[in-house]
Structure formats: C-alpha cells, structure tokens
Design a protein around this motif. Structure first.
Motif, short mmCIF file in Angstrom:
data_model
loop_
_atom_site.label_atom_id
_atom_site.label_comp_id
_atom_site.label_asym_id
_atom_site.label_seq_id
_atom_site.Cartn_x
_atom_site.Cartn_y
_atom_site.Cartn_z
N GLU A 70 -56.81 110.42 -36.77
CA GLU A 70 -56.04 110.63 -36.34
C GLU A 70 -54.37 110.74 -36.67
OE1 GLU A 70 -57.22 108.40 -33.34
OE2 GLU A 70 -59.58 108.51 -33.22
N ASP A 71 -53.71 109.99 -36.19
CA ASP A 71 -52.60 109.78 -36.78
C ASP A 71 -52.17 109.00 -37.95
OD1 ASP A 71 -52.86 107.05 -35.76
OD2 ASP A 71 -51.19 106.96 -33.65
N ARG A 72 -53.09 108.82 -38.58
CA ARG A 72 -52.72 108.33 -40.05
C ARG A 72 -53.21 108.67 -41.11
NH1 ARG A 72 -50.49 103.28 -39.65
NH2 ARG A 72 -50.33 102.37 -37.77
N LEU A 73 -52.84 108.16 -42.05
CA LEU A 73 -52.93 109.21 -43.71
C LEU A 73 -53.44 108.19 -44.40
CD1 LEU A 73 -53.09 111.43 -45.90
CD2 LEU A 73 -50.77 110.39 -46.38
N LEU A 74 -54.54 107.94 -44.52
CA LEU A 74 -54.86 107.34 -45.17
C LEU A 74 -55.38 107.67 -47.28
CD1 LEU A 74 -57.24 105.14 -43.01
CD2 LEU A 74 -54.93 104.74 -43.45
N ILE A 75 -54.72 107.25 -48.13
CA ILE A 75 -54.63 107.79 -49.64
C ILE A 75 -54.42 106.50 -50.50
CG2 ILE A 75 -54.02 109.97 -49.06
CD1 ILE A 75 -50.70 110.03 -50.62
N ARG A 76 -55.37 106.28 -51.22
CA ARG A 76 -54.13 105.42 -53.13
C ARG A 76 -53.46 105.85 -53.91
NH1 ARG A 76 -55.68 100.80 -53.58
NH2 ARG A 76 -57.64 100.74 -51.74
N GLU A 77 -51.91 105.89 -53.50
CA GLU A 77 -50.97 106.38 -54.34
C GLU A 77 -52.11 106.20 -55.88
OE1 GLU A 77 -47.85 104.28 -53.54
OE2 GLU A 77 -47.13 105.74 -52.32
N SER A 78 -51.81 107.70 -56.74
CA SER A 78 -52.38 107.97 -58.05
C SER A 78 -51.30 107.15 -58.67
CB SER A 78 -52.22 109.76 -57.99
OG SER A 78 -50.93 109.80 -57.97
#
Length: 186
Positions: free
Chosen positions: A55-63
C-alpha cells in the motif's frame, strides 16, 4: 570513492531530474526522484522489489546495517511507483535492468550501482557538481535539517547513530553553524 554533495536548492534538483531523463533515460530520472523521497542507500534502492511495497509503505532490511526500514511513501513516490508498475507489469524489481529482458530464461536483475553512478557522474560533470548516488540521500537529509533544524529527526530518517556523522554526511559545515549564529539575533 569521491566525495559527493547534497544538492541544496530545488531548481538544481529539478534540473538534475530533467537532464537524467533526456541524457540517459526516464528510468534514471525515476531513480533520482524515488531516491530523493526515500533517502535509501543506492544498494537498497536498487534492490526494491514490488513485493516490498505494501500500500503506502516500503518494508525492507538495509543491506549495510541489517536494520529494518519501514518507510511511509509520500504521494510523489506512490505515483511514480504505480506508473512504473503499470508500464512494466512483469517486472520483479522497481528498477529492473532492461538488458536482462533479452533472454526469457534469465533471472530478473535490478540496474547496477555502476550504471547509475555513471549516469549521475555524467550529469554532475555537465553541471559542475560532485553528483553521485549518495547525493539523493544527502539531499533529503540536508533539506529536512534546513526545514526543521532537528538533527535527531534527520538521524532517525537516515538511521544514523551519531549526530556528528549526520552533520558531516549532509554537509553542514562550521560556516553554516556560524551563519545560524549571526543571522538569528535575539
């Protein structure tokens, strides 16, 4: 690696986006726009998959740090992402390499950091700026600091743990601090 600068005025920010589009491609201009709005390191920006966007969110794990990033997307980022997804419905990555499409049997890959660095360096050379892939992140941090004067907020956005590192990173110099003291008279 050469030191790159934050871009400190809106007209230059817009000009860079325009020149990236006409000299390189719309994809590089989109990287500039999304990069300014998300303040991610280039490796994390290029690794964004459409499934990372909810939706309106980006969910990641920073490398680099392994820290989770849960970023609320602003309307400009959402509009750009939606346009890219409509133009390339079969893509896995937000900034997928078009060269990779030459073979139906190759695994999809994002654009490379090297390709983006070359495009940015080309525009930087034309404009006589130290422009690089970190310029997007530095620019967002610098402009947030200039608007709020809240270094803790900038640190949180950039996910930094040191105030000194953040100030150096966004290009706040002793000259800027001196100017703040002389311009604000109480």
């Amino acid at each position: 690696m050469a030191e790159v600068d934050a871009i400190k005025d809106q007209d230059t920010i817009n000009l860079i986006g325009h020149l990236l589009e006409i000299r390189c491609s719309k994809q590089y201009s989109d990287i500039w726009s999304i990069g300014l709005n998300l303040a991610l390191r280039i490796s994390d920006l290029l690794s964004i998959k459409f499934i990372d966007i909810q939706e309106d969110r980006l969910l990641i794990r920073e490398s680099k740090t392994g820290k989770a990033a849960n970023i609320k997307l602003n309307q400009k980022a959402i509009n750009t992402i939606n346009r890219i997804q409509q133009e390339h419905p079969g893509h896995t990555y937000l900034f997928q390499s078009h060269r990779n499409q030459q073979s139906l049997y190759r695994k999809p890959k994002p654009l490379t950091r090297c390709a983006v660095s070359k495009a940015f360096a080309l525009i930087g050379e034309e404009l006589k700026l130290n422009l690089g892939t970190h310029s997007m992140r530095k620019t967002r941090g610098y402009l947030l600091y200039k608007n709020t004067k809240d270094i803790a907020r900038v640190m949180k956005m950039l996910r930094h743990s040191s105030e000194g590192v953040t100030l150096r990173y966004i290009g706040i110099t002793q000259e800027d601090v001196d100017r703040d003291f002389t311009e604000l008279e109480l």
